[in-house]
Design a protein around this motif. Structure first.
Motif, PDB file in Angstrom:
ATOM      1  N   SER A 114      12.902  27.782 -38.951  1.00  0.00           N
ATOM      2  CA  SER A 114      12.200  27.086 -40.034  1.00  0.00           C
ATOM      3  C   SER A 114      12.213  27.917 -41.306  1.00  0.00           C
ATOM      4  O   SER A 114      12.135  29.143 -41.275  1.00  0.00           O
ATOM      5  N   VAL A 119       8.442  21.985 -41.318  1.00  0.00           N
ATOM      6  CA  VAL A 119       7.402  21.916 -40.286  1.00  0.00           C
ATOM      7  C   VAL A 119       7.852  22.779 -39.108  1.00  0.00           C
ATOM      8  O   VAL A 119       8.963  22.606 -38.589  1.00  0.00           O
ATOM      9  N   GLN A 120       7.020  23.730 -38.670  1.00  0.00           N
ATOM     10  CA  GLN A 120       7.373  24.661 -37.601  1.00  0.00           C
ATOM     11  C   GLN A 120       6.987  24.107 -36.230  1.00  0.00           C
ATOM     12  O   GLN A 120       6.031  23.333 -36.091  1.00  0.00           O
ATOM     13  N   SER A 122       5.261  24.132 -32.837  1.00  0.00           N
ATOM     14  CA  SER A 122       3.961  24.702 -32.457  1.00  0.00           C
ATOM     15  C   SER A 122       4.057  25.602 -31.232  1.00  0.00           C
ATOM     16  O   SER A 122       3.132  26.367 -30.939  1.00  0.00           O
ATOM     17  N   LYS A 130      12.574  25.110 -36.502  1.00  0.00           N
ATOM     18  CA  LYS A 130      12.196  23.916 -37.248  1.00  0.00           C
ATOM     19  C   LYS A 130      11.884  22.776 -36.286  1.00  0.00           C
ATOM     20  O   LYS A 130      12.648  22.507 -35.365  1.00  0.00           O
ATOM     21  N   SER A 134       6.934  15.231 -34.153  1.00  0.00           N
ATOM     22  CA  SER A 134       5.517  15.549 -33.968  1.00  0.00           C
ATOM     23  C   SER A 134       4.920  14.522 -33.027  1.00  0.00           C
ATOM     24  O   SER A 134       5.305  13.337 -33.053  1.00  0.00           O
ATOM     25  N   SER A 141       3.781  19.807 -32.995  1.00  0.00           N
ATOM     26  CA  SER A 141       5.159  19.554 -33.402  1.00  0.00           C
ATOM     27  C   SER A 141       6.076  20.387 -32.526  1.00  0.00           C
ATOM     28  O   SER A 141       5.718  21.510 -32.119  1.00  0.00           O
ATOM     29  N   ASP A 166       2.872  18.132 -41.047  1.00  0.00           N
ATOM     30  CA  ASP A 166       1.936  19.242 -40.889  1.00  0.00           C
ATOM     31  C   ASP A 166       0.500  18.763 -40.649  1.00  0.00           C
ATOM     32  O   ASP A 166      -0.269  19.393 -39.942  1.00  0.00           O
ATOM     33  N   ASP A 167       0.149  17.646 -41.279  1.00  0.00           N
ATOM     34  CA  ASP A 167      -1.251  17.201 -41.256  1.00  0.00           C
ATOM     35  C   ASP A 167      -1.520  16.249 -40.089  1.00  0.00           C
ATOM     36  O   ASP A 167      -1.960  15.111 -40.278  1.00  0.00           O
TER      37      ASP A 167
END
Length: 565
Positions: A114, A119-120, A122, A130, A134, A141, A166-167
């Motif tokens: 990433s 977005v990484q 998790s 990367k 998600s 993710s 991300d959110d």
């Protein structure tokens, strides 16, 4: 079996440092992540063109070649086996393929790592890869490898996957901890399936996709409206700036005019003051000269009287009667002036200031009138337009210059095609420029002419037959006849009394105010104004140099339209 050593047997040659300094980031990453079996024991870098010696050890082709070039004997750097003949190095195909495969895997992995803004995953440890998806159920993710359970395990297959974001927490209902899957049109908010059954029961709701499309369509309209509003404001800014610039130019022009006007007034006042001071000075000088002349004459007669008195007194002491009688002078002496009627009163300057002020008032009144006329002419001159004549409307007796700025009447009628636009009875021609709004001004030189017509007319004015110049007929005219008779064709005509024949006439039209004014350009005097004019549609300049009148109104003095722009 490849023997492994922790450090090289020989210090790196200069070429090793040079080669190491040009390694790509992928090679450096490969070096850090690869076991020592892929490292050359001479340069301690990942193998480049790996070759094998007869003793079975592997080196970079370049490293072993340069090592043998700089050594006294041809031996293996690892086992020190000496070769009597320099071996012919052969490429280690297996090792080369393993190194290439390792490089490709390292490059592929580096691409999946990433970057800022991505977005990484998790689950990954550092460096995090990367994320490709998600999960709204796991609120996590996953990279491609960690996503595999969601694609294979039956229980995880039911989880809702989406493009990586991300959110994830913001996508869950804070009340029921379920994914926000619907949009409530009634409350204009995103809701979950539980919200629909409880808090938002009987509300109108749609899918997020449909709500998104509706909102996107509305947003496009709003963006278009915003762009239009921005464009309107940009145009408004341009107009304001243009008006500001024009205001500044007019303010500068008015400032210059005001400075000149007041300078002229102050010069006029100073000239008047200097004149009256000079008058007082000359009057006092004459009074003083008269006084000195009278005093000199009186003093001369006093000297003569004193001399006679002295002589008479001396003679009166004589004892000789004959001498006394013969020389006795007549007193008073002859030739003396009778001063009884001579008077010399003090010269008074009383009333000089009042007379000076009265004269200054008269002079300033003339100056003010002249300056007012000049300023009025300058004001209308800023609306100057460039007028050229329309050859298609010229009467056959009229001759126009090449630049269409001059016109005179000839003695020979030209053969021209007749048209509805051409005058056939009156020696007229109109300007090409027409106006249906605003203000415009032009100047015409009429020097040396004994008769002429200057007009402003409706574009629809009759071109055929006799034309009656009258405001009722849409024609506003000033004309000259017999060299010194000027009239304005009002209803009825007005005889104009001019101080001097104008050499150049200015014509100003204010369409909105219904005004047509004629000016003597040289004196800046207003000659005549037509007010409350009823303009309809387009209006244009209309001119007639009039007939030659047997050479009195010579073609050597054509009507000339002055360019001011």
């Amino acid at each position: 079996m490849i023997q492994q050593i922790p450090e090289p047997l020989y210090p790196p040659e200069p070429f090793a440092t040079t080669r190491g300094s040009t390694l790509s980031p992928e090679s450096d990453h490969l070096k850090s992540k690869t076991s020592e079996q892929f490292l050359c024991s001479i340069c301690l870098e990942v193998f480049s063109e790996p070759v094998s010696t007869p003793c079975g050890h592997n080196f970079c082709k370049r490293c072993i070649s340069q090592h043998w070039d700089t050594s006294r004997s041809c031996s293996c750097p690892l086992c020190n086996e000496v070769f009597t003949i320099r071996p012919k190095l052969k490429k280690n195909t297996l090792l080369s393929e393993m190194v290439s495969k390792s490089k490709r895997e390292a490059e592929l992995r580096s691409k999946k790592v990433s970057k800022p803004g991505d977005v990484q995953c998790s689950v990954c440890s550092e460096p995090k890869l990367k994320a490709v998806k998600s999960c709204l159920v796991c609120l996590s993710s996953f990279c491609e490898s960690h996503l595999q359970p969601h694609l294979t395990v039956s229980g995880l297959k039911r989880h809702q996957l989406m493009e990586p974001v991300d959110d994830l927490e913001d996508r869950m209902c804070p009340t029921h901890q379920r994914p926000l899957e619907l949009f409530c049109n009634t409350d204009q908010s995103c809701v979950c399936t539980r919200c629909v059954l409880l808090e938002h029961k009987n509300h109108e709701y749609v899918s997020l996709e449909e709500a998104c499309e509706r909102r996107r369509s509305s947003l496009q309209k709003t963006l278009l409206q915003n762009q239009n509003m921005v464009e309107q404001r940009r145009l408004k800014v341009q107009k304001i700036r243009a008006a500001q610039d024009q205001s500044q130019r007019e303010a500068d022009r008015e400032t210059q005019q005001m400075v000149k006007v007041f300078s002229d007034i102050m010069e006029s006042v100073q000239r008047c003051l200097d004149h009256h001071l000079e008058v007082i000075k000359q009057t006092q000088t004459k009074h003083k000269e008269r006084a000195q002349a009278l005093i000199q004459q009186l003093q001369q007669e006093m000297c003569e009287l004193e001399k006679s008195s002295t002589e008479a007194q001396q003679l009166s002491l004589s004892t000789d009667p004959l001498h006394f009688l013969q020389h006795c002078p007549a007193l008073p002496p002859a030739g003396l002036k009778d001063w009884s009627n001579v008077s010399f009163e003090p010269q008074t300057c009383e009333g000089s200031a009042a007379r000076a002020l009265s004269e200054l008032e008269t002079r300033l009144s003339r100056v003010f009138k002249q300056l007012t006329s000049t300023l009025d002419l300058r004001r209308v001159q800023q609306f100057a337009v460039d007028v050229t004549l329309d050859t298609d409307t010229a009467h056959p007796y009229l001759f126009l210059s090449e630049n269409l700025k001059q016109v005179h009447c000839g003695d020979v009628k030209k053969k021209l095609p007749d048209s509805t636009q051409r005058f056939d009875r009156c020696a007229n021609v109109v300007g090409k420029q027409s106006f249906s709004s605003g203000r415009f001004y032009f100047e015409v030189q009429v020097k040396g002419k004994t008769k002429w017509d200057l007009r402003v007319a409706q574009e629809s004015v009759n071109r055929k037959g006799t034309i009656t110049a009258s405001p009722k007929n849409g024609i506003w005219t000033m004309w000259l006849r017999n060299r010194d008779t000027y009239k304005a064709s009002a209803d009825p005509s007005v005889l104009l009394s001019l101080k001097r024949p104008p050499q150049k006439v200015g014509v100003f039209v204010d369409y909105g105010a219904g005004l047509v004014s004629f000016y003597d350009v040289d004196s800046a005097d207003l000659i005549y104004s037509f007010t409350d004019c009823s303009f309809k549609g387009k209006i244009l300049p209309l001119f007639s140099p009039c007939r030659n009148d047997k050479g009195k109104n010579s073609s050597l003095n054509p009507v000339t339209f002055v360019s001011l722009v």
